[in-house]
Design an enzyme around this catalytic site. Structure first.
Site, mmCIF file in Angstrom:
data_model
loop_
_atom_site.group_PDB
_atom_site.id
_atom_site.type_symbol
_atom_site.label_atom_id
_atom_site.label_comp_id
_atom_site.label_asym_id
_atom_site.label_seq_id
_atom_site.Cartn_x
_atom_site.Cartn_y
_atom_site.Cartn_z
ATOM 1 N N VAL A 93 0.846 -1.197 0.000
ATOM 2 C CA VAL A 93 0.000 0.000 0.000
ATOM 3 C C VAL A 93 0.879 1.244 0.000
ATOM 4 O O VAL A 93 1.807 1.350 0.798
ATOM 5 C CB VAL A 93 -0.912 0.023 1.247
ATOM 6 C CG1 VAL A 93 -1.774 1.271 1.278
ATOM 7 C CG2 VAL A 93 -1.771 -1.231 1.313
ATOM 8 N N CYS A 94 0.560 2.171 -0.893
ATOM 9 C CA CYS A 94 1.263 3.449 -0.937
ATOM 10 C C CYS A 94 0.405 4.485 -0.202
ATOM 11 O O CYS A 94 -0.559 5.016 -0.748
ATOM 12 C CB CYS A 94 1.498 3.873 -2.383
ATOM 13 S SG CYS A 94 2.436 5.399 -2.507
ATOM 14 N N LEU A 95 0.726 4.679 1.051
ATOM 15 C CA LEU A 95 0.027 5.649 1.891
ATOM 16 C C LEU A 95 1.102 6.352 2.717
ATOM 17 O O LEU A 95 1.809 5.694 3.492
ATOM 18 C CB LEU A 95 -0.999 4.945 2.788
ATOM 19 C CG LEU A 95 -1.890 5.807 3.654
ATOM 20 C CD1 LEU A 95 -2.779 6.719 2.811
ATOM 21 C CD2 LEU A 95 -2.763 4.929 4.561
#
Length: 179
Positions: A107-109
């Site tokens: 996840v790119c957060l």
């Protein structure tokens, strides 16, 4: 045979005790976070290993608006013993066509990486994940193909999301039904 001086033994024992204490901080912090959760109605938390293992849990997100309306997406959380000084490890267990989630579930957060601060908590992460589904970001992608389609052809992106969520192929990649 190595002889350790008494003050060195005290230092070793002190460091071990400090390590256990720091590890306990993670448990105390996560207990507080979980007891104070204020989740959106479209999110739920579960403990697949039982309530005794609070450091590993799952969160399901069912967006009620946007491209991913009606889908259900499952995330695993692994919380470090030094939480909140280190962000939890979060993976998407549902294969999803999304610019900010790759096909392996990474996840790119930003708050899970460079913007993590100990004042943030599990609730903040869950709201951040929910926001990824209501406002996917083509500017900071993990899935570059999905990001390009979102940016350049939003109607095609919507059709690809619907096809993937219904259980089908997008390009050469098969997605399980998640509606």
């Amino acid at each position: 045979m190595r002889v350790v001086a008494a003050e060195d033994q005290f230092s070793i024992v002190s460091k071990m005790a400090l390590g256990r204490l720091i590890g306990q901080q993670g448990i105390f912090s996560i207990v507080g976070d979980i007891s104070e959760l204020n989740l959106p109605k479209s999110c739920a938390i579960s403990f697949p290993n039982g309530k005794d293992d609070l450091m590993n849990f799952e969160v399901s997100i069912r967006p009620d608006e946007g491209y991913y309306l009606g889908g259900t997406f499952l995330f695993s959380f692994q919380v470090s013993p030094i939480y909140p000084h280190e962000a939890p490890k979060v993976k998407c267990k549902t294969k999803v066509y999304h610019p900010n989630i790759d096909l392996e579930g990474s996840v790119c957060l930003n708050i899970l990486r460079e913007d993590w601060k100990p004042v943030l908590n599990i609730n903040t992460i869950i709201y951040g994940l929910y926001h990824l589904f209501t406002e996917p970001n083509s500017e900071d992608p993990l899935n570059h193909d999905a990001a390009a389609v979102l940016r350049d052809h939003p109607k095609m992106f919507e059709a690809n999301v619907r096809r993937a969520m219904a259980g089908g192929y997008v390009g050469q990649t098969f997605f399980q039904r998640c509606l």
